[in-house]
Design an enzyme around this catalytic site. Structure first.
Site, PDB file in Angstrom:
ATOM      1  N   CYS A 253      29.094  -8.698 -23.068  1.00 32.53           N
ATOM      2  CA  CYS A 253      27.778  -7.692 -22.438  1.00 32.53           C
ATOM      3  C   CYS A 253      27.331  -7.552 -23.174  1.00 32.53           C
ATOM      4  O   CYS A 253      28.385  -6.501 -24.057  1.00 32.53           O
ATOM      5  CB  CYS A 253      28.423  -7.032 -21.235  1.00 32.53           C
ATOM      6  SG  CYS A 253      29.034  -7.969 -19.760  1.00 32.53           S
TER       7      CYS A 253
ATOM      8  N   GLY B 180      24.866 -11.515 -22.633  1.00 37.29           N
ATOM      9  CA  GLY B 180      25.275 -11.799 -20.572  1.00 37.29           C
ATOM     10  C   GLY B 180      23.869 -12.479 -20.269  1.00 37.29           C
ATOM     11  O   GLY B 180      22.599 -11.476 -19.864  1.00 37.29           O
TER      12      GLY B 180
ATOM     13  N   ASN C  45      31.074  -3.013 -22.265  1.00 37.81           N
ATOM     14  CA  ASN C  45      31.322  -4.218 -22.576  1.00 37.81           C
ATOM     15  C   ASN C  45      32.589  -4.742 -22.556  1.00 37.81           C
ATOM     16  O   ASN C  45      33.698  -3.338 -23.175  1.00 37.81           O
ATOM     17  CB  ASN C  45      30.575  -4.514 -24.085  1.00 37.81           C
ATOM     18  CG  ASN C  45      30.932  -6.356 -25.087  1.00 37.81           C
ATOM     19  OD1 ASN C  45      30.199  -5.991 -26.054  1.00 37.81           O
ATOM     20  ND2 ASN C  45      31.223  -7.186 -23.992  1.00 37.81           N
ATOM     21  N   GLY C  46      33.322  -5.860 -22.545  1.00 41.44           N
ATOM     22  CA  GLY C  46      35.237  -5.668 -23.119  1.00 41.44           C
ATOM     23  C   GLY C  46      35.570  -6.240 -21.634  1.00 41.44           C
ATOM     24  O   GLY C  46      35.494  -6.652 -20.769  1.00 41.44           O
TER      25      GLY C  46
ATOM     26  N   TYR D 190      30.095 -16.628 -32.550  1.00 45.91           N
ATOM     27  CA  TYR D 190      29.288 -16.993 -31.673  1.00 45.91           C
ATOM     28  C   TYR D 190      28.878 -15.725 -31.182  1.00 45.91           C
ATOM     29  O   TYR D 190      27.415 -16.066 -31.408  1.00 45.91           O
ATOM     30  CB  TYR D 190      29.871 -17.913 -31.158  1.00 45.91           C
ATOM     31  CG  TYR D 190      29.286 -18.212 -29.671  1.00 45.91           C
ATOM     32  CD1 TYR D 190      27.979 -19.025 -29.394  1.00 45.91           C
ATOM     33  CD2 TYR D 190      30.010 -17.807 -28.412  1.00 45.91           C
ATOM     34  CE1 TYR D 190      27.746 -18.765 -28.559  1.00 45.91           C
ATOM     35  CE2 TYR D 190      28.717 -17.759 -27.194  1.00 45.91           C
ATOM     36  CZ  TYR D 190      27.947 -18.718 -27.324  1.00 45.91           C
ATOM     37  OH  TYR D 190      27.223 -18.973 -26.122  1.00 45.91           O
TER      38      TYR D 190
END
Ligand SMILES: O=P(O)(O)OC[C@H]1O[C@H](OP(=O)(O)OP(=O)(O)O)[C@H](O)[C@@H]1O
Ligand SMILES: NC(=O)CC[C@H](N)C(=O)O
Ligand SMILES: [Mg+2]
Length: 504
Positions: A2, A28, A101-102, A257
Site C-alpha cells: 500500500c 494500491g 503498509n504490510g 515489481y
C-alpha cells in the site's frame, strides 16, 4: 503493498497529501483516504477508487489543517469494502489515526487479546484496524494527559513485542503530531524527509522517496527497522530505536515489481537494481544458451522495461517496444479478481505487428506470478506473426504465498508452484522460458547497498523471515483469501456493503 504518507507543515497540506498519494498510486489502486487535523477537529475522507476519483473539490476544501496522513490501499487482509479503506481512526486515547503498509501474521490472536484484555471491539477483518488498536491500547496504558515523545517511543517498543509480520506505518496523534515506524525486519519501505521554509522546517514520512522528490522534500533517510520517527506539532523531529533485535531484511519483490523505478530504498536505487537484473539475466542466457537465435528483445510494459533494455544491451540484440500500453488502465496484478486481471491484460497491451512478423522474439517481464500476463502476451505475440516466442523473467519462479502485504495468498494460484521450469514453459506456451536465478537477483539488488545482507524473499524460497508462518496459517489464509473464496463470498467489489461494516 500500500502507499502511506504523513506531512507536518506550516500551511494547509491537503493538496500535498493528495499529490503524494497520486505519486504512490502504483502501490494500491483499490481505495484512498486522507485525514487532517485543525484546532482539535479531525477531517477524514476515504472511499474505494483511485485517488483522482475519491477526492473532489468539496472534499479537498474540507480537509483542513497543517498536519495529516494519507493512504492508498491494495487489500491483503479483510475485504475490499470501503469500511476497510485507510486511514483508520480510533477516538481513545487522544484521537489516533493510522495508515499501514504490510500485513500482520498474528492479527487473529491480537484481535482476541484486544477484546479480552482491553475490551476493544473491531468490526472489520482488517489487520490494520488491529494494529491501530494495539497502538491505542499501549498509549492509553502509558500516555499522560499531555503526551510525551518518550511515552510514544515506549508504546511502539511494546507494539513491536506484540505484533508479528510486516508493518510500515504512519500514525497521527491529535494534539501531538505524526509518528512513522517500521517493523523490526524493515520488510516494507518507509522514508522521511525535510523541507526548509521561511516559517521553519516541514517534514514528510512516505512509502517511497519519489513522493519526497515530487513535493520538494530532501530525503533524510529510511526509517530503520524497529525505529520510530516523531514529528511533533511544532515541527521537532525525534527518532529512536524501539525494537530489541532489529535486523534489516527488506522485501526483495519491492525491487522486482512493487516500487517505482525512480525511488531509492534502503540506499538502493530501484532503477539500478532493475538494470542489474537485466545484466544478470543476459549473463545467464549467454552461459546457458550461447548460440541463441533471438532477433529482438521486447519488454512487457511497464515494469520490465528497465531490466529488458539492459538485457538487450548485454546480449547485443535489438530492443523494440512491441507492445503499446493503454495508459488509462492501471496495474493488472494488483486488481482484486482473476477475471478482471485477465480481461485487463488484453485491454492494456496491444502489439505492433511489424515488430513480431517472422521474428524470433524474446519477451521480457519482471516476474511471472499467476501467469496471467505471460500466457496472454505469448499468444498475442504469436497472433502478431512471431516465428518463435521466448520468454524471460527478471525474477526467479514465484512459488510460495506472500504473507507480508502482497496479495498472493494461495500457492495453487501461482503458476510455478509445484512445477518445474519446463512445465511452466509448456503451460505458458513459450518456445523457451528463462528465469533469473535467485543468486542473480540477490546480487543485482544487494550491489546497491552491500550492507544489506539478507532480503525477505519468501515468494521464491518459502522461508518466512518472521518464522511464525505455519502450514496451518497458510491453509487458513488460502481458505479466506484465495480468488475462489473471494468469488464465492462475492467479496470482490463493494456493492454488498452497508455502512457499519459487516464482513463477508
Ligand atoms: O504473472 P502475473 O500474475 O500476470 O503477474 C506478473 C505481471 O503483473 C505485473 O504487471 P502489471 O500489469 O501489474 O503492472 P506493470 O504495468 O507495472 O508492469 C508484473 O509486472 C508482471 O507483468
Ligand atoms: N498491501 C497492504 O499493505 C495492505 C495493508 C492492510 N493489510 C490492508 O489489507 O488494508
Ligand atoms: Mg507488468
Amino acid at each position: 503493498m500500500c502507499g502511506i504518507v504523513g506531512i507536518a507543515a506550516n500551511r494547509g497540506i491537503n493538496q500535498e497529501l493528495y499529490d503524494a498519494l497520486t505519486v504512490l498510486q502504483h502501490r494500491g489502486q483499490d481505495a484512498a483516504g486522507i485525514i487532517t487535523v485543525e484546532n482539535e477537529e479531525l477531517f477524514l475522507r476515504k472511499e474505494n477508487g483511485l485517488v483522482r476519483d475519491v477526492f473532489n473539490q468539496n472534499h479537498m476544501v474540507r480537509l483542513r489543517g497543517k498536519i495529516g496522513i494519507g493512504h492508498v490501499r491494495y487489500p491483503t487482509a479483510g475485504c475490499a469494502s470501503s469500511a476497510e479503506a485507510q486511514p483508520f481512526y480510533v477516538n481513545s486515547p487522544y484521537g489516533i489515526s493510522l495508515s499501514h503498509n504490510g500485513n500482520l501474521t498474528n492479527a487473529a490472536e491480537l484481535r482476541r487479546a484486544l477484546y479480552q484484555e482491553d475490551r476493544r471491539h473491531m468490526n472489520t477483518n482488517s489487520d490494520s484496524e488491529v494494529l491501530l488498536n494495539v497502538l491505542a491500547g499501549e498509549l492509553s496504558r502509558l500516555g499522560s494527559l499531555t503526551l510525551q515523545p518518550d511515552e510514544v517511543f515506549e508504546a511502539i517498543g511494546h507494539l513491536h513485542q506484540r505484533c508479528r509480520g510486516a508493518y510500515a506505518c504512519v500514525a497521527m496523534i491529535q494534539g501531538f503530531g505524526i509518528v512513522g515506524f517500521r517493523d523490526p525486519y524493515g520488510i516494507r519501505p518507509v522514508v522521511y524527509g525535510v523541507r526548509e521554509t521561511a516559517q521553519g522546517q516541514e517534514h514528510i514520512i512516505a512509502s517511497e522517496s519519489v513522493a519526497l522528490d515530487v513535493l520538494g522534500f530532501e530525503l533524510l533517510g529510511d526509517i530503520a527497522p524497529g525505529e520510530a520517527v516523531i514529528i511533533t506539532e511544532n515541527g521537532r523531529l525525534l527518532k529512536r530505536q524501539c525494537a530489541e533485535n532489529p535486523e534489516l531484511t527488506p522485501c526483495i519483490f519491492e525491487h522486482v515489481y512493487l516500487a517505482r523505478p525512480d525511488s531509492v530504498m534502503d540506499d538502493i536505487y530501484v532503477y539500478k537494481a532493475r538494470l542489474r537484473m537485466g545484466d544478470r539475466l543476459a549473463r545467464k542466457i549467454q552461459r546457458e544458451w550461447p548460440d541463441h537465435d533471438i532477433d529482438v528483445v521486447i519488454p512487457v510494459p511497464d515494469t520490465s522495461r528497465t531490466a529488458a533494455v539492459q538485457l538487450a544491451n548485454e546480449l547485443g540484440v535489438k530492443y523494440r517496444e512491441g507492445f503499446i500500453k493503454n495508459r488509462y488502465i492501471g496495474r493488472t496484478f494488483i486488481m482484486p479478481g482473476q477475471e478482471q486481471r485477465k480481461k485487463s491484460v488484453r485491454q492494456k497491451l496491444n502489439p505492433i505487428d511489424l515488430e513480431f512478423q517472422g521474428k524470433n522474439v524474446m519477451l521480457v517481464d519482471d516476474s511471472i506470478v499467476r501467469g496471467t500476463t505471460s500466457r496472454e502476451i505469448i499468444q498475442m505475440a504469436r497472433d502478431a506473426g512471431a516465428a518463435k516466442v521466448y520468454f524471460a523473467s527478471a525474477a526467479p519462479p514465484v512459488r510460495y504465498p506472500n504473507v507480508y502485504g502482497i496479495d498472493m495468498p494461495t500457492a495453487s494460484e501461482l503458476v510455478a508452484h509445484g512445477r518445474t521450469e519446463e512445465e511452466v514453459q509448456t503451460l505458458l506456451g513459450a518456445d523457451r522460458l528463462i528465469y533469473q536465478d535467485l543468486e542473480g537477483l540477490v546480487e543485482a539488488v544487494s550491489k546497491g547497498n552491500p550492507s544489506v545482507s539478507r532480503f525477505e524473499d519468501s515468494v521464491f524460497t518459502g522461508q518466512y523471515v518472521t518464522q511464525d508462518v505455519s502450514d496451518a496459517y497458510l491453509s487458513q489464509l488460502e481458505l479466506f483469501r484465495s480468488d475462489a473464496a473471494k468469488q464465492s463470498r462475492g467479496a470482490v467489489g463493494d456493492s454488498k456493503f452497508i455502512d457499519l461494516h459487516n464482513p463477508v
